[in-house]
Structures are given as C-alpha cells and as structure tokens.
Design a protein around this motif. Structure first.
Motif, PDB file in Angstrom:
ATOM      1  N   ASN A  34       8.572 -21.883  42.869  1.00 44.98           N
ATOM      2  CA  ASN A  34       8.638 -23.038  41.983  1.00 44.98           C
ATOM      3  C   ASN A  34       9.810 -22.936  41.021  1.00 44.98           C
ATOM      4  O   ASN A  34      10.446 -23.924  40.697  1.00 44.98           O
ATOM      5  CB  ASN A  34       7.335 -23.168  41.187  1.00 44.98           C
ATOM      6  CG  ASN A  34       6.190 -23.647  42.063  1.00 44.98           C
ATOM      7  OD1 ASN A  34       6.411 -24.319  43.054  1.00 44.98           O
ATOM      8  ND2 ASN A  34       4.971 -23.293  41.687  1.00 44.98           N
ATOM      9  N   LEU A  35      10.108 -21.726  40.547  1.00 42.95           N
ATOM     10  CA  LEU A  35      11.225 -21.564  39.618  1.00 42.95           C
ATOM     11  C   LEU A  35      12.552 -21.806  40.301  1.00 42.95           C
ATOM     12  O   LEU A  35      13.513 -22.221  39.685  1.00 42.95           O
ATOM     13  CB  LEU A  35      11.195 -20.148  39.019  1.00 42.95           C
ATOM     14  CG  LEU A  35      10.091 -19.914  37.989  1.00 42.95           C
ATOM     15  CD1 LEU A  35      10.070 -18.453  37.590  1.00 42.95           C
ATOM     16  CD2 LEU A  35      10.261 -20.797  36.784  1.00 42.95           C
ATOM     17  N   LEU A 108       8.091 -14.737  31.996  1.00 43.41           N
ATOM     18  CA  LEU A 108       9.333 -14.266  32.605  1.00 43.41           C
ATOM     19  C   LEU A 108      10.511 -14.420  31.644  1.00 43.41           C
ATOM     20  O   LEU A 108      11.407 -13.578  31.595  1.00 43.41           O
ATOM     21  CB  LEU A 108       9.600 -15.045  33.897  1.00 43.41           C
ATOM     22  CG  LEU A 108      10.890 -14.740  34.653  1.00 43.41           C
ATOM     23  CD1 LEU A 108      10.852 -13.335  35.225  1.00 43.41           C
ATOM     24  CD2 LEU A 108      11.116 -15.760  35.762  1.00 43.41           C
ATOM     25  N   PHE A 109      10.495 -15.483  30.841  1.00 43.37           N
ATOM     26  CA  PHE A 109      11.611 -15.766  29.953  1.00 43.37           C
ATOM     27  C   PHE A 109      11.442 -15.144  28.574  1.00 43.37           C
ATOM     28  O   PHE A 109      12.381 -15.127  27.779  1.00 43.37           O
ATOM     29  CB  PHE A 109      11.830 -17.273  29.872  1.00 43.37           C
ATOM     30  CG  PHE A 109      12.296 -17.825  31.175  1.00 43.37           C
ATOM     31  CD1 PHE A 109      13.620 -17.753  31.547  1.00 43.37           C
ATOM     32  CD2 PHE A 109      11.387 -18.350  32.073  1.00 43.37           C
ATOM     33  CE1 PHE A 109      14.044 -18.204  32.771  1.00 43.37           C
ATOM     34  CE2 PHE A 109      11.792 -18.816  33.299  1.00 43.37           C
ATOM     35  CZ  PHE A 109      13.122 -18.746  33.657  1.00 43.37           C
ATOM     36  N   ILE A 317      21.386 -20.827  32.384  1.00 44.09           N
ATOM     37  CA  ILE A 317      20.529 -19.648  32.239  1.00 44.09           C
ATOM     38  C   ILE A 317      21.362 -18.503  31.669  1.00 44.09           C
ATOM     39  O   ILE A 317      22.003 -17.767  32.415  1.00 44.09           O
ATOM     40  CB  ILE A 317      19.900 -19.222  33.586  1.00 44.09           C
ATOM     41  CG1 ILE A 317      19.350 -20.431  34.353  1.00 44.09           C
ATOM     42  CG2 ILE A 317      18.792 -18.204  33.356  1.00 44.09           C
ATOM     43  CD1 ILE A 317      18.761 -20.078  35.700  1.00 44.09           C
ATOM     44  N   PRO A 318      21.404 -18.327  30.355  1.00 43.17           N
ATOM     45  CA  PRO A 318      22.254 -17.292  29.769  1.00 43.17           C
ATOM     46  C   PRO A 318      21.911 -15.869  30.180  1.00 43.17           C
ATOM     47  O   PRO A 318      22.790 -15.017  30.157  1.00 43.17           O
ATOM     48  CB  PRO A 318      22.066 -17.493  28.273  1.00 43.17           C
ATOM     49  CG  PRO A 318      21.787 -18.951  28.141  1.00 43.17           C
ATOM     50  CD  PRO A 318      20.923 -19.264  29.313  1.00 43.17           C
ATOM     51  N   VAL A 319      20.679 -15.570  30.508  1.00 43.36           N
ATOM     52  CA  VAL A 319      20.327 -14.250  31.036  1.00 43.36           C
ATOM     53  C   VAL A 319      19.443 -14.474  32.254  1.00 43.36           C
ATOM     54  O   VAL A 319      18.262 -14.769  32.122  1.00 43.36           O
ATOM     55  CB  VAL A 319      19.595 -13.376  30.002  1.00 43.36           C
ATOM     56  CG1 VAL A 319      19.364 -11.976  30.571  1.00 43.36           C
ATOM     57  CG2 VAL A 319      20.374 -13.291  28.706  1.00 43.36           C
ATOM     58  N   SER A 323      14.842 -12.008  39.598  1.00 46.90           N
ATOM     59  CA  SER A 323      14.173 -12.820  40.613  1.00 46.90           C
ATOM     60  C   SER A 323      14.824 -14.182  40.806  1.00 46.90           C
ATOM     61  O   SER A 323      14.512 -14.889  41.765  1.00 46.90           O
ATOM     62  CB  SER A 323      12.700 -13.007  40.247  1.00 46.90           C
ATOM     63  OG  SER A 323      12.586 -13.612  38.971  1.00 46.90           O
ATOM     64  N   LEU A 324      15.743 -14.568  39.904  1.00 46.48           N
ATOM     65  CA  LEU A 324      16.396 -15.871  40.017  1.00 46.48           C
ATOM     66  C   LEU A 324      17.893 -15.758  40.297  1.00 46.48           C
ATOM     67  O   LEU A 324      18.645 -16.707  40.070  1.00 46.48           O
ATOM     68  CB  LEU A 324      16.189 -16.667  38.723  1.00 46.48           C
ATOM     69  CG  LEU A 324      14.746 -17.008  38.353  1.00 46.48           C
ATOM     70  CD1 LEU A 324      14.717 -17.806  37.064  1.00 46.48           C
ATOM     71  CD2 LEU A 324      14.054 -17.766  39.462  1.00 46.48           C
ATOM     72  N   LEU A 325      18.329 -14.606  40.824  1.00 50.90           N
ATOM     73  CA  LEU A 325      19.765 -14.406  41.050  1.00 50.90           C
ATOM     74  C   LEU A 325      20.353 -15.362  42.078  1.00 50.90           C
ATOM     75  O   LEU A 325      21.564 -15.609  42.087  1.00 50.90           O
ATOM     76  CB  LEU A 325      20.034 -12.958  41.489  1.00 50.90           C
ATOM     77  CG  LEU A 325      20.104 -11.927  40.363  1.00 50.90           C
ATOM     78  CD1 LEU A 325      20.277 -10.530  40.933  1.00 50.90           C
ATOM     79  CD2 LEU A 325      21.226 -12.243  39.381  1.00 50.90           C
TER      80      LEU A 325
END
Length: 500
Positions: A34-35, A108-109, A317-319, A323-325
C-alpha cells in the motif's frame, strides 16, 4: 541515530516531510504494498506543506505514542503504537479501514532510520514531521517529538506524534513542548491538555487561542498559541544546505526542481560529514549552531523551500525507509533522501533524467547535463550576486533564512509576479488565466522562454488554480514582494522621465 540540538536555539524541525504516493492503488495487499501504491497528484495548491487553512478547524485528529517493541523472532525492534487519543468508536466499515491504513503507516515514519536500536541512557530530543498523502490528494501531517521516556538505566526512545490536517510547524512545536513537559510527570497528565486542545478551534492567521491547563504541583497555567501570518520559513534551516553545497550547485538543484525533475540526495546516515564547505558555511552559521550536525532531511526541506510561493506537488520523502527504496524507480517527479549505505542499490536501479546529489562530498553523481541552462542567465547572475553579498557578517537563523530565500523569491517576482493581471473574471467571480497573454507580457526573450516551460508544470498549475478561485491575491510575503517590485519599477520610470 544521534542528533545534536543546541539548547539555546528554538526547536529545529528535522523536517522529514514524507509524501506517500506512487503509481497504482491496490484494493488489497500488505502495508508495504500500500505504501508503494499510487496516488493522484493533489488537487489544491499548498505552500510547501503549509496550506492556508481557514481558522475554526480542530487542531488535531490523533495523539499517538509510538514505542519500539522487540520482534517475536530475532533481536530487532519494530515501532508500534502503544497509546492513541482519542479512540474512535462506531466507525463505518470504510472509515475503519481508512483509520487502520493511516495508523498502520505512521510507525514507519516515526522511526525512518531503521530498526537497529538498542537501549540508551542518553538521547537528545528530536522534533520532526512527516506528511501522508491519500489517493485523493488530502494530506495528514504528523508532528513528532522523539525522546527517552522518564526513568533510570538503559531504555528505548519513544515518539509522541500529533496527527493533524493543519500545517503550522512552529505552533505544533510549542504544543509538543507542552506534551513533553507533561510526559515527564505522567501520561495521564497529557490527556486533559490534549482534550482541551481538541475542543479548541484552530486560530486564523495572526490570531491567538488561549488554553487553560492544570499541572500537579504547578497549578493552573494559561497557554497562548498564536498562528503566524506567514510561516513559509519557520520550519527551514538553510545553514545545512550551505554547509554541503556551493551556491552554484544550489542554483542547479533549484532549476531542476522548478522543472519538476527527479532529485535524489545522499548522505551518510541521517547526519552529514563535518568539515565540508566550511568556508561558505562559516560565513552564515549562527553562533548558537557552531557545533551542530546537518541532517539529510534539513537539506532536502531547505531545497524544497526555495520553491516558495510554489509547492512541490510530487513524491517527497526526505528520509526514505529501506522498505521504500524502489521509490527511485518512479517514472514521475520526486525529491527524496537516501542514506549512502544504499547508494549502490540506488545507482543500480533503472532511473532516467535524475539529479543525484552527494551531500557529504558536495558533488553531483548523476545529472541531466543542462541544469546550468534552465534559468535565464541574467536572473541566475542576480541570484548568485545576492547570495554572495554580506557573507562576512554573522547572521541569526532568521536572517540567514531571509538572506537565502530572498533572491529565489525575487526570481519568481520577476518572472511570474504579474500573474494576477492576467486572470480575467466572470460575473460570478470565477477566474480564467490568460496564459498566452501572460507569457507575451515578458519583454525578455530569455525570461519568456523559461516561463513558457514553467507554466506547464504542476507547481504553476496548482498555484494558478488557487488564484483563479480567489477574487484577490492572497496577502503574504510573496504578494508583498510583488508590490515592492512594482513600486520600484514605477519609481525608475519616473526618474527616467525626469532625466529626459
């Protein structure tokens, strides 16, 4: 992650503003799916995640405490929500599913820097924020304070996170100060304060709301919360960017962002190498920040803030959590920050027309090649000249932010500041932007060539959509600079007539 925050400075936002959008929304799947899934571009302009909301709305939707809990297998920890206020009951099925998606994404954030944690005896508090964007373009901002809970001996940090639809970083930083003060006494003391805040209306720009709150052993306190008239720089720290990059490089990043290209920033961990670009940085560094570390997220936030009065309307997305690379493979524009330990993985990803900035080395690892030619040459020189003035004088954080932001605001004043004159209105007040006449009004061919490209961007489109809805230009810093520039031109014409 270890962050160093000067006690004499106001709490600095570590700015981690995250945009969860991508390419296709699935009806089912894991949280990570979903992300990665897609969202539409937002339908309304926002001032770098600081939308001009009207007063009268509620301050926040949730207060959450996110703690690190050991996984059932292995020694790693994972962030988990351990406290939620208020608890929502009697939600419809769709509302419940939406809440579960929101609350499932937040941990996660709150800990974007990985799960390799260990109990600590000391940990400097950190204040930061993130933004979650829904598929319909609506945004929820998370304002966070990460700190060690009260106690003795080694312990794990936790995060207090306030979820709100309202953008005002400085004001929510003050609210988190109050939450932290009560956290040192008991979690139970936080509840009545947040309940009072929830019942209060969010003030209009420039207005103040006062809350009455009782603290054991201290008595009743009156807390005043004022919303600034214009807050476009209150969450920005340009010193980080200046420490890492030369003015010319910052200008090229700005040019790439203006045309909504893909930009990736790399840094060692979440803090940057010391000693880089000290000659430039030392000229601007406020005295109280002489020994602070620059953060990856601060640099990206500062780069995006250069776009004021326009808003970066794409993936941001600053950092980037590990898992979201695969965000870097996104075919649409993005501005993201990646730790250098993932550099090779990023370099091996299929990417096109990317500006890859190594903040630790102050270099571009990848570029399109035309970054120096995007902006009109004369206006580029104006920006560089303005940035170079007064570099030997010590400046406060506010003076530094104004010094750096000013030339870029002036760039937009000179290129598109005449936009309001080319919005023709119907009897009902609805405006229609006259794009062709707007571009032709520019006498400089170089400026006109640039503006013809810029008007096609989402940055400009969202800005104009909002201007078409409003009968009058919004009062604020940009409009103030437009009026000053027009007065200067009138005075110049008057002097020229006098000479003749």
């Amino acid at each position: 992650m270890v962050g160093l925050i000067c006690k004499t400075c106001p709490p600095a936002w570590r700015d981690c503003v995250y945009w969860i959008s991508s390419w296709k929304r699935r009806k089912s799947g894991s949280l990570q799916d979903n992300l990665r899934d897609s969202g539409k571009e937002p339908e309304r302009a926002q001032e770098h995640c600081l939308p001009a909301f009207a007063g009268g709305q509620h301050f926040f939707e949730y207060l959450l405490v996110v703690s690190l809990k050991k996984k059932s297998a292995g020694a790693d920890y994972e962030p988990t929500i351990t406290y939620q206020f208020p608890k929502r009951e009697n939600l419809l099925r769709g509302q419940q599913e939406e809440e579960e998606r929101l609350l499932g994404a937040i941990p996660l954030f709150c800990f974007p820097d990985g799960n390799e944690w260990a109990p600590l005896t000391e940990y400097p508090r950190e204040t930061f924020s993130f933004v979650l964007t829904n598929v319909d373009g609506s945004r929820k901002i998370g304002y966070c304070r990460r700190l060690l809970p009260a106690g003795r001996g080694p312990r794990l940090p936790k995060v207090y996170c306030i979820i709100s639809c309202l953008g005002c970083f400085g004001l929510f930083s003050k609210i988190l100060d109050e939450v932290e003060k009560r956290h040192q006494i008991s979690l139970a003391v936080i509840y009545p304060f947040m309940q009072g805040l929830r019942e209060a209306a969010f003030p209009a720009p420039g207005k103040t709301v006062t809350l009455k709150s009782f603290i054991p052993d201290s008595g009743t306190e009156f807390i005043s919360l004022t919303r600034p008239l214009d807050s476009h720089l209150e969450h920005v720290d340009f010193s980080s960017l200046l420490r890492c990059l030369r003015f010319e490089q910052i200008l090229q990043i700005f040019a790439s962002a203006v045309l909504e290209r893909r930009i990736i920033f790399l840094a060692e961990g979440l803090r940057l190498c010391r000693g880089l670009n000290e000659t430039v940085y030392s000229r601007f560094r406020p005295p109280c920040q002489a020994h602070t570390y620059c953060t990856l997220s601060q640099c990206i936030h500062a780069a995006a803030a250069l776009l004021y009065p326009f808003s970066w309307a794409h993936t941001y997305i600053p950092v980037v959590p590990e898992s979201l690379l695969d965000t870097v493979c996104c075919p649409t524009p993005f501005m993201v920050g990646v730790q250098t330990r993932f550099q090779q993985q990023v370099m091996d990803s299929p990417m096109e027309e990317v500006l890859l900035v190594n903040l630790c080395e102050g270099t571009f690892l990848m570029s399109v090649g035309d970054e120096k030619d995007i902006l009109p040459p004369k206006l580029q020189d104006d920006i560089l000249d303005s940035l170079g003035r007064g570099t030997n004088e010590p400046q406060t954080s506010e003076q530094l932010n104004e010094h750096v932001s000013g030339p870029f605001v002036q760039f937009f004043v000179k290129t598109v500041g005449h936009y309001a004159s080319y919005i023709k209105r119907e009897a009902n007040g609805q405006g229609h932007f006259q794009e062709r006449a707007f571009c032709k009004a520019l006498t400089s061919k170089a400026n006109r060539r640039f503006v013809k490209k810029f008007v096609k961007t989402q940055l400009f489109s969202l800005f104009i959509q909002e201007a078409e809805k409003s009968r009058n230009p919004p009062a604020g810093y940009f409009q103030q600079k437009i009026l000053e520039y027009e007065d200067q031109k009138k005075q110049k014409k008057s002097r020229e007539k006098t000479v003749k």
